[in-house]
Each structure stands twice: as C-alpha cells, then as structure tokens.
Enzyme design. Structure first.
Site, PDB file in Angstrom:
ATOM      1  N   ARG A 170       0.816  -1.227   0.000  1.00 51.41           N
ATOM      2  CA  ARG A 170       0.000   0.000   0.000  1.00 51.41           C
ATOM      3  C   ARG A 170       0.852   1.281   0.000  1.00 51.41           C
ATOM      4  O   ARG A 170       0.462   2.298   0.570  1.00 51.41           O
ATOM      5  CB  ARG A 170      -0.956   0.034   1.200  1.00 51.41           C
ATOM      6  CG  ARG A 170      -1.930  -1.108   1.259  1.00 51.41           C
ATOM      7  CD  ARG A 170      -2.861  -1.178   0.057  1.00 51.41           C
ATOM      8  NE  ARG A 170      -3.539  -2.450   0.076  1.00 51.41           N
ATOM      9  CZ  ARG A 170      -3.101  -3.537  -0.576  1.00 51.41           C
ATOM     10  NH1 ARG A 170      -2.037  -3.487  -1.359  1.00 51.41           N
ATOM     11  NH2 ARG A 170      -3.739  -4.672  -0.484  1.00 51.41           N
TER      12      ARG A 170
HETATM   13  C1  LIG Z   1     -15.458  -1.154  -1.430  1.00 52.47           C
HETATM   14  C2  LIG Z   1     -13.990  -0.852  -1.425  1.00 52.47           C
HETATM   15  C3  LIG Z   1     -13.078  -1.898  -1.584  1.00 52.47           C
HETATM   16  C4  LIG Z   1     -11.704  -1.640  -1.588  1.00 52.47           C
HETATM   17  N1  LIG Z   1     -10.821  -2.682  -1.718  1.00 52.47           N
HETATM   18  C5  LIG Z   1      -9.502  -2.437  -1.795  1.00 52.47           C
HETATM   19  C6  LIG Z   1      -8.561  -3.499  -1.947  1.00 52.47           C
HETATM   20  O1  LIG Z   1      -8.917  -4.667  -2.008  1.00 52.47           O
HETATM   21  N2  LIG Z   1      -7.254  -3.194  -2.041  1.00 52.47           N
HETATM   22  C7  LIG Z   1      -6.807  -1.902  -1.992  1.00 52.47           C
HETATM   23  O2  LIG Z   1      -5.594  -1.679  -2.126  1.00 52.47           O
HETATM   24  N3  LIG Z   1      -7.668  -0.876  -1.811  1.00 52.47           N
HETATM   25  C8  LIG Z   1      -8.981  -1.100  -1.710  1.00 52.47           C
HETATM   26  N4  LIG Z   1      -9.859  -0.067  -1.522  1.00 52.47           N
HETATM   27  C9  LIG Z   1      -9.340   1.313  -1.437  1.00 52.47           C
HETATM   28  C10 LIG Z   1      -9.340   2.067  -2.795  1.00 52.47           C
HETATM   29  O3  LIG Z   1     -10.198   1.439  -3.710  1.00 52.47           O
HETATM   30  C11 LIG Z   1      -7.950   2.154  -3.415  1.00 52.47           C
HETATM   31  O4  LIG Z   1      -7.075   2.775  -2.542  1.00 52.47           O
HETATM   32  C12 LIG Z   1      -7.992   2.919  -4.761  1.00 52.47           C
HETATM   33  O5  LIG Z   1      -6.847   2.579  -5.493  1.00 52.47           O
HETATM   34  C13 LIG Z   1      -8.079   4.432  -4.610  1.00 52.47           C
HETATM   35  O6  LIG Z   1      -8.228   5.001  -5.910  1.00 52.47           O
HETATM   36  P1  LIG Z   1      -9.057   6.343  -6.121  1.00 52.47           P
HETATM   37  O7  LIG Z   1      -8.969   6.723  -7.555  1.00 52.47           O
HETATM   38  O8  LIG Z   1     -10.408   6.205  -5.553  1.00 52.47           O
HETATM   39  O9  LIG Z   1      -8.186   7.367  -5.269  1.00 52.47           O
HETATM   40  P2  LIG Z   1      -8.696   8.492  -4.267  1.00 52.47           P
HETATM   41  O10 LIG Z   1      -9.359   7.839  -3.109  1.00 52.47           O
HETATM   42  O11 LIG Z   1      -9.429   9.538  -4.990  1.00 52.47           O
HETATM   43  O12 LIG Z   1      -7.277   9.076  -3.801  1.00 52.47           O
HETATM   44  C14 LIG Z   1      -6.389   8.294  -3.054  1.00 52.47           C
HETATM   45  C15 LIG Z   1      -5.002   8.939  -3.111  1.00 52.47           C
HETATM   46  O13 LIG Z   1      -4.507   8.872  -4.451  1.00 52.47           O
HETATM   47  C16 LIG Z   1      -4.162  10.180  -4.905  1.00 52.47           C
HETATM   48  N5  LIG Z   1      -4.484  10.258  -6.327  1.00 52.47           N
HETATM   49  C17 LIG Z   1      -5.667  10.018  -6.931  1.00 52.47           C
HETATM   50  N6  LIG Z   1      -5.526  10.170  -8.269  1.00 52.47           N
HETATM   51  C18 LIG Z   1      -4.242  10.538  -8.492  1.00 52.47           C
HETATM   52  C19 LIG Z   1      -3.482  10.861  -9.661  1.00 52.47           C
HETATM   53  N7  LIG Z   1      -4.000  10.811 -10.894  1.00 52.47           N
HETATM   54  N8  LIG Z   1      -2.188  11.227  -9.497  1.00 52.47           N
HETATM   55  C20 LIG Z   1      -1.617  11.249  -8.279  1.00 52.47           C
HETATM   56  N9  LIG Z   1      -2.269  10.956  -7.141  1.00 52.47           N
HETATM   57  C21 LIG Z   1      -3.578  10.602  -7.254  1.00 52.47           C
HETATM   58  C22 LIG Z   1      -5.026  11.128  -4.088  1.00 52.47           C
HETATM   59  O14 LIG Z   1      -4.444  12.416  -4.059  1.00 52.47           O
HETATM   60  C23 LIG Z   1      -5.008  10.439  -2.738  1.00 52.47           C
HETATM   61  O15 LIG Z   1      -3.795  10.744  -2.090  1.00 52.47           O
HETATM   62  C24 LIG Z   1     -11.227  -0.307  -1.467  1.00 52.47           C
HETATM   63  C25 LIG Z   1     -12.151   0.750  -1.301  1.00 52.47           C
HETATM   64  C26 LIG Z   1     -13.517   0.478  -1.265  1.00 52.47           C
HETATM   65  C27 LIG Z   1     -14.468   1.614  -1.099  1.00 52.47           C
END
Ligand SMILES: Cc1cc2nc3c(=O)[nH]c(=O)nc-3n(C[C@H](O)[C@H](O)[C@H](O)COP(=O)(O)OP(=O)(O)OC[C@H]3O[C@@H](n4cnc5c(N)ncnc54)[C@H](O)[C@@H]3O)c2cc1C
Length: 292
Positions: A170
């Site tokens: 992570r």
């Molecule tokens: C139902 C559910 C299940 C999940 N299961 C998992 C799992 O199994 N494994 C896991 O690892 N995670 C899991 N997660 C967490 C989440 O899905 C991941 O962390 C995901 O990769 C976040 O992506 P996001 O686009 O939503 O980022 P955001 O939540 O919007 O942002 C997260 C971080 O990434 C940064 N960021 C976003 N886009 C960019 C970009 N283009 N450039 C630079 N930085 C950026 C943001 O600034 C922030 O710091 C889960 C979440 C939920 C709600």
C-alpha cells in the site's frame, strides 16, 4: 492579473465534494478543477505553485475522507477524456491516470493480457491505485507497472521508469502531484482464460466487501500478514457505531456511512477502534483511508 485568468471554464467555487467520494461525506472544495488538456493542468498547477495555493488530486474518492469543513485551495479531478485513455500495444497497456482500474482490467481481459485481473473488485482510478499501490494480499498494481508519467508540484512532466519506482504494501514512490498515465506490461494469455479468472475473482471479492448502494470505505491496513478484519473481530468491535459511522457486521474492516453520518463521526470511530485494538491485541492499526 488573477491566477484564475483563462482557467475560468475549468474552475468552480464551493463545489460540494460528497458526490465525489465513496463515503459521500465532507464539505465543499474552495475551488474544484476539471482540466480538459495536459497544458491546462500544467498552467493550473504552476499558478497554484506561484500563488502558494494548496492543491490536491482527487481520483474516484474511494480511499479519502474529506473533512466536514471542506478543502481549502484547489481540488483537481482528471475527469476529461484525455486523462482516461486506454491504449493497447502488444502486451503493454498505457492507461491515463483518470482511467478506472476496472476498465483497464476488462480491456486487458478482452485483449488476452493477464495479471491485473486479480484486482478486479478494487474501485478507483489508475492514479489513485498507483499512488497507494492498490492490491490484494498477493497481487498489487506496482508489480505490473513498467513506466509512469507524472507531473510535479512545479508543473514539470517526468517519466519514471521501472528502475526509479518502488512499490511495497500500500505504498509507492510515485508521490508527485499527478500521475498522468502508466504503462502495464502483462502476460499474453487466452482471453477466455483471463476473463474466467477475472469473473471468478469478482465473485470471491464481492463477497468480501459491502455491495449494493452503500456508502463505504476500507479503513485499516493489514499488519504483518494479519488482516485488519481479524484484529477488529478479535477486539470484539464488529458493528461498533459512532454517530452515523458503523463498522460493517459482515466485513468489519469496512465502514458504512449511514444517513446523517459526518466525517467527524468517522474520525471518532477510527480513533476508538485504534485504541481498543491496541489495548486488546497489542497491535497498532494504521489507516488505509487517507484523512484529508
Ligand atoms: C469497497 C472498497 C473496496 C476496496 N478494496 C480495496 C482493496 O482490495 N485493495 C486496496 O488496495 N484498496 C482497496 N480499496 C481502497 C481504494 O479502492 C484504493 O485505494 C484505490 O486505489 C483508490 O483510488 P481512487 O482513484 O479512488 O483514489 P482516491 O481515493 O481519490 O485518492 C487516493 C489517493 O490517491 C491520490 N491520487 C488520486 N488520483 C491521483 C493521480 N491521478 N495522481 C496522483 N495521485 C492521485 C489522491 O491524491 C489520494 O492521495 C477499497 C475501497 C472500497 C471503497
């Protein structure tokens, strides 16, 4: 001249952020920007730097908790088509930072490229996923990533190669302001086989997380191979509730935000869980969700 000159068409003031995150919580962004081209993004980032305006990148909002008071400065979302293109070249897929991970995975399956399908149920974008090296217990995005194009806080565009990126549980060293795109090198395979594995993984994973129209988030990181879920259960904290924030009974490492929940409720619940897990199991939990 104002820092917003020429950027008015991509900027909105006091944009409510609840619709932009999975928990549907938090106050407004002082400025919300949806650039339509890389050059526009660059101008915006450079102006914010000159004016010392705080800037954040929001992906799909599946791993962030936005404060009830909202966010000062500029919150940028890569929603324009130019940031979510997916291109396949033999066993390489180049995907924009704003592309949905799920779309990249289904493209890979269709093209007979295996590897990423294990991540099929993880919500979010390529940028958000690479920032925190999203993954399961055995597979993560970083292991398939060969290259990434990033934009620094000064607006400079750099290409990071496999050799100058490091991924761990992570975590990634891709900590520049914007991940513009990334290249994944995947294993050629029979499209039917990749699709079959993807569908199987989807069914398994969906059973391990809340489904349907719930506002939810994953709260804590696993600790040294022990799942956060097990520690929460061991501490007897399943279904603990603070205000409108509740730990899921069925999936204890997921938080459900009920009607009326606030980000403050979530923070209080997180603090309570951390304290009680430490007292009852001796283990310190770290949040997976980013508290902004
Ligand atoms: C139902 C559910 C299940 C999940 N299961 C998992 C799992 O199994 N494994 C896991 O690892 N995670 C899991 N997660 C967490 C989440 O899905 C991941 O962390 C995901 O990769 C976040 O992506 P996001 O686009 O939503 O980022 P955001 O939540 O919007 O942002 C997260 C971080 O990434 C940064 N960021 C976003 N886009 C960019 C970009 N283009 N450039 C630079 N930085 C950026 C943001 O600034 C922030 O710091 C889960 C979440 C939920 C709600």
């Amino acid at each position: 001249m104002s820092w917003t000159d020429g950027l008015e068409h991509i900027l909105r003031q006091d944009e409510p952020l609840a619709p932009w995150n999975w928990l549907r919580l938090g106050g407004p962004a002082q400025y919300f920007a949806e650039p339509t081209a890389v050059e526009e993004l660059q101008t915006l980032v450079q102006r914010c730097r000159q004016e010392e305006i705080p800037v954040r990148l929001l992906g799909a909002g599946s791993n962030v908790l936005i404060p009830d008071t909202g966010l000062a400065g500029v919150t940028i979302a890569l929603t324009a088509a130019v940031f979510s293109q997916i291109r396949v070249d033999e066993n390489r897929i180049r995907a924009g930072g704003g592309a949905k991970l799920g779309q990249v995975i289904s493209t890979a399956a269709r093209e007979g490229l295996g590897g990423l399908e294990a991540l099929v149920a993880i919500p979010g974008t390529i940028g958000g996923g690479l920032h925190g090296n999203a993954g399961t217990q055995n597979v993560d995005m970083g292991q398939w990533t060969d290259e990434a194009t990033v934009m620094t806080r000064a607006g400079e565009i750099l290409v990071r190669t496999r050799e100058d990126m490091h991924f761990s549980y992570r975590k990634s060293t891709l900590d520049e302001l914007v991940i513009l795109d990334a290249v994944f090198v995947l294993n050629p395979d029979d499209p039917r086989e990749v699709t079959r594995r993807m569908q199987k993984e989807w069914i398994v994973r969906r059973a391990q997380q809340p489904s349907g129209d719930v506002s939810c988030a994953r709260l804590f990181k696993d600790v040294g191979g022990i799942e956060a879920r097990e520690l929460i259960e061991e501490a007897g904290l399943k279904a603990t509730r603070v205000g409108g924030a509740e730990l899921s009974e069925q999936h204890p490492n997921f938080l459900i935000a009920h009607h009326g929940c606030t980000s403050d409720d979530v923070i209080r619940l997180i603090d309570l869980v951390k304290t009680q897990v430490r007292e009852r199991t001796g283990v310190d939990l770290a949040t997976e969700i980013e508290i902004w």
